[in-house]
Design a protein around this motif. Structure first.
Motif, PDB file in Angstrom:
ATOM      1  N   ALA A  72      44.915  40.623  22.230  1.00 16.09           N
ATOM      2  CA  ALA A  72      43.534  40.037  22.327  1.00 16.09           C
ATOM      3  C   ALA A  72      43.157  40.154  23.825  1.00 16.09           C
ATOM      4  CB  ALA A  72      43.518  38.449  22.043  1.00 16.09           C
ATOM      5  N   LEU A  73      42.008  40.387  24.091  1.00 14.35           N
ATOM      6  CA  LEU A  73      41.287  40.491  25.582  1.00 14.35           C
ATOM      7  C   LEU A  73      41.447  39.012  26.059  1.00 14.35           C
ATOM      8  CD1 LEU A  73      38.430  43.156  24.978  1.00 14.35           C
ATOM      9  CD2 LEU A  73      41.029  43.387  26.006  1.00 14.35           C
ATOM     10  N   PRO A  74      41.569  38.965  27.394  1.00 14.10           N
ATOM     11  CA  PRO A  74      41.325  37.694  28.136  1.00 14.10           C
ATOM     12  C   PRO A  74      40.161  36.958  27.950  1.00 14.10           C
ATOM     13  CG  PRO A  74      41.292  39.448  29.669  1.00 14.10           C
ATOM     14  CD  PRO A  74      41.892  39.926  28.550  1.00 14.10           C
ATOM     15  N   GLU A  75      40.029  35.685  27.881  1.00 11.35           N
ATOM     16  CA  GLU A  75      38.672  35.128  27.825  1.00 11.35           C
ATOM     17  C   GLU A  75      38.013  35.103  29.172  1.00 11.35           C
ATOM     18  OE1 GLU A  75      39.577  31.343  26.165  1.00 11.35           O
ATOM     19  OE2 GLU A  75      40.332  31.953  24.472  1.00 11.35           O
ATOM     20  N   SER A  76      38.500  35.028  29.976  1.00 12.48           N
ATOM     21  CA  SER A  76      37.960  35.182  31.448  1.00 12.48           C
ATOM     22  C   SER A  76      38.360  36.104  32.067  1.00 12.48           C
ATOM     23  CB  SER A  76      38.106  33.759  32.273  1.00 12.48           C
ATOM     24  OG  SER A  76      37.490  33.779  33.365  1.00 12.48           O
ATOM     25  N   TRP A  77      37.423  37.155  32.683  1.00  9.51           N
ATOM     26  CA  TRP A  77      37.846  38.195  33.536  1.00  9.51           C
ATOM     27  C   TRP A  77      37.983  38.083  34.834  1.00  9.51           C
ATOM     28  CZ3 TRP A  77      39.398  42.881  31.054  1.00  9.51           C
ATOM     29  CH2 TRP A  77      39.195  42.831  29.800  1.00  9.51           C
ATOM     30  N   THR A  78      37.773  36.837  35.292  1.00 10.34           N
ATOM     31  CA  THR A  78      37.799  36.279  36.674  1.00 10.34           C
ATOM     32  C   THR A  78      38.796  35.346  36.902  1.00 10.34           C
ATOM     33  OG1 THR A  78      35.933  34.522  36.615  1.00 10.34           O
ATOM     34  CG2 THR A  78      35.615  36.969  37.051  1.00 10.34           C
ATOM     35  N   ASN A  79      39.926  35.231  36.202  1.00 10.27           N
ATOM     36  CA  ASN A  79      40.974  34.152  36.114  1.00 10.27           C
ATOM     37  C   ASN A  79      42.108  34.746  36.939  1.00 10.27           C
ATOM     38  OD1 ASN A  79      42.479  31.715  35.755  1.00 10.27           O
ATOM     39  ND2 ASN A  79      43.310  32.647  33.829  1.00 10.27           N
ATOM     40  N   PHE A  80      41.845  34.686  38.293  1.00 11.24           N
ATOM     41  CA  PHE A  80      42.737  35.048  39.350  1.00 11.24           C
ATOM     42  C   PHE A  80      43.871  33.849  39.946  1.00 11.24           C
ATOM     43  CE2 PHE A  80      39.281  38.042  39.851  1.00 11.24           C
ATOM     44  CZ  PHE A  80      39.740  38.955  39.575  1.00 11.24           C
ATOM     45  N   SER A  81      43.761  32.711  38.986  1.00  7.50           N
ATOM     46  CA  SER A  81      44.562  31.561  39.332  1.00  7.50           C
ATOM     47  C   SER A  81      46.100  31.874  39.256  1.00  7.50           C
ATOM     48  CB  SER A  81      44.334  30.354  38.531  1.00  7.50           C
ATOM     49  OG  SER A  81      44.300  30.587  37.484  1.00  7.50           O
ATOM     50  N   ASN A  82      46.459  32.898  38.287  1.00  5.07           N
ATOM     51  CA  ASN A  82      47.815  33.277  38.065  1.00  5.07           C
ATOM     52  C   ASN A  82      48.140  33.867  39.255  1.00  5.07           C
ATOM     53  OD1 ASN A  82      47.757  32.133  35.359  1.00  5.07           O
ATOM     54  ND2 ASN A  82      47.061  34.307  34.541  1.00  5.07           N
ATOM     55  N   TYR A  83      47.551  34.793  39.769  1.00  5.87           N
ATOM     56  CA  TYR A  83      48.089  35.558  41.118  1.00  5.87           C
ATOM     57  C   TYR A  83      48.314  34.348  42.107  1.00  5.87           C
ATOM     58  CZ  TYR A  83      46.665  39.513  39.111  1.00  5.87           C
ATOM     59  OH  TYR A  83      46.642  40.931  38.356  1.00  5.87           O
ATOM     60  N   VAL A  84      47.548  33.220  42.525  1.00  4.80           N
ATOM     61  CA  VAL A  84      48.066  32.459  43.333  1.00  4.80           C
ATOM     62  C   VAL A  84      49.057  31.620  43.039  1.00  4.80           C
ATOM     63  CG1 VAL A  84      46.693  30.219  44.481  1.00  4.80           C
ATOM     64  CG2 VAL A  84      45.147  32.217  43.797  1.00  4.80           C
ATOM     65  N   THR A  85      49.196  31.214  41.737  1.00  2.01           N
ATOM     66  CA  THR A  85      50.357  30.277  41.388  1.00  2.01           C
ATOM     67  C   THR A  85      51.526  31.296  41.365  1.00  2.01           C
ATOM     68  OG1 THR A  85      49.182  29.443  39.688  1.00  2.01           O
ATOM     69  CG2 THR A  85      51.483  29.193  39.378  1.00  2.01           C
ATOM     70  N   ALA A  86      51.392  32.710  41.320  1.00  2.00           N
ATOM     71  CA  ALA A  86      52.622  33.523  41.530  1.00  2.00           C
ATOM     72  C   ALA A  86      53.151  33.457  42.818  1.00  2.00           C
ATOM     73  CB  ALA A  86      52.420  34.700  40.922  1.00  2.00           C
ATOM     74  N   VAL A  87      52.101  33.424  43.828  1.00  3.32           N
ATOM     75  CA  VAL A  87      52.589  33.628  45.390  1.00  3.32           C
ATOM     76  C   VAL A  87      53.211  32.385  45.707  1.00  3.32           C
ATOM     77  CG1 VAL A  87      51.459  33.948  47.657  1.00  3.32           C
ATOM     78  CG2 VAL A  87      51.026  35.624  45.799  1.00  3.32           C
ATOM     79  N   THR A  88      52.275  31.121  45.543  1.00  2.00           N
ATOM     80  CA  THR A  88      52.876  29.705  46.049  1.00  2.00           C
ATOM     81  C   THR A  88      53.731  29.025  45.261  1.00  2.00           C
ATOM     82  OG1 THR A  88      51.001  28.987  44.677  1.00  2.00           O
ATOM     83  CG2 THR A  88      50.310  29.443  46.997  1.00  2.00           C
TER      84      THR A  88
END
Length: 303
Positions: A72-88
């Motif tokens: 399934a495709l992501p529901e939001s194409w601007t969900n970049f919080s995962n990248y912030v969580t991965a770095v922090t």
């Protein structure tokens, strides 16, 4: 009685037939082109699809991974919080720093010693250089898994197990035989008249190496450095063996132990961390690959 002369009718030249009709490809050539295109498309899908899947997975939330179908495709194409969580929260910055501190010093040592050894084995004339080259070639045939336990014991006795020095020393030692062999092969193709002319002009061995030898094989140095960089950066076994603390883990070991709270796997940040690692190294590869290809074709030595 006068006769009327009628002009002869001029037959117009035949219209040129269509070029596509005159130059039809044989059926076997058409079938071969179809099979080639289909095979190319299949290989392209195999290569591109995992990258697209990583990017789409990095934009999904944890509930989407658990409740929605896999494709399934992501529901939001601007969900970049995962990248912030991965770095922090995922200490990805610490892992990347450790990788840089372990990779680039060992890469510099490997290239410097490997180029110097290749120059000494192929350009300089001294007794026993053939045996020395065979010893370096024997080092290529030694599996790295066999020396991990003895190396760990030695590093523990010396007292450097809590640092990044075991990674730097091990990477340099493992990458040196292949580097020496490749650099010796490149130096073998350089005309000897160049070094003889430098000697006649009064250049010593160090001046000949740094002013003549290195510029002539700089394209080979880029090639060897590219190979060794990806070998060291993508290593998991050696880094997993010699890193005994979380603040010493490299990026590959960090991705292996990427966990959320209470040991739960956070798929979104994990996919984001993998994307940063994969596309970062891919950008480096594309940049260095272009440099290598341009360097290999930009001029040559004429003997």
């Amino acid at each position: 009685m006068s006769q009327t002369m009628t002009p002869a009718r001029v037959t117009p030249p035949p219209a040129p037939t269509d070029r596509r009709q005159r130059r039809r490809r044989p059926p076997h050539v058409v079938r071969r082109s179809i099979w080639t295109g289909a095979l190319t498309a299949f290989v392209l899908v195999i290569v591109v699809y995992p990258l697209v899947w990583l990017v789409l997975g990095s934009l999904k939330t944890q509930s989407e991974f658990l409740n929605n179908p896999t494709f399934a495709l992501p529901e939001s194409w601007t969900n970049f919080s995962n990248y912030v969580t991965a770095v922090t929260d995922g200490n990805l910055g610490t892992y990347a720093r450790n990788s840089v501190l372990a990779v680039f010093p060992s890469l510099a040592i490997t290239i410097l010693l490997g180029v110097a050894a290749g120059f000494a084995l192929e350009v300089m004339v001294w007794k026993g250089r053939g045996t020395t080259l065979l010893l370096f070639l024997a080092g290529i045939m030694v599996p790295g898994q066999m020396i991990l336990l003895p190396l760990f014991t030695m590093y523990f006795e010396v007292g450097i197990t809590g640092t990044l020095w075991p990674l730097i020393i091990t990477y340099s030692a493992i990458g040196l035989p292949l580097t020496v062999f490749m650099m010796a092969t490149f130096f073998r193709n350089v005309p000897r008249e160049i070094f003889e002319a430098a000697t006649l002009d009064g250049a010593n061995i160090f001046r000949t190496f740094f002013s003549i030898g290195l510029p002539l094989v700089r394209n080979a140095i880029f090639t060897v450095a590219l190979v060794q960089f990806f070998f060291i950066w993508n290593d998991l076994l050696i880094a997993l063996t010699f890193t005994n603390r979380d603040d010493l883990r490299t990026i590959q070991v960090g991705l292996l132990n990427f966990r959320g709270q209470f040991g739960q796997v956070d798929y979104g940040p994990t996919f984001a961390a993998i994307c940063l690692n994969v596309f970062g190294t891919l950008a480096i590869y594309l940049f260095l690959n272009q440099r290598v290809m341009k360097g290999m074709t930009a001029g040559s030595v004429k003997g």
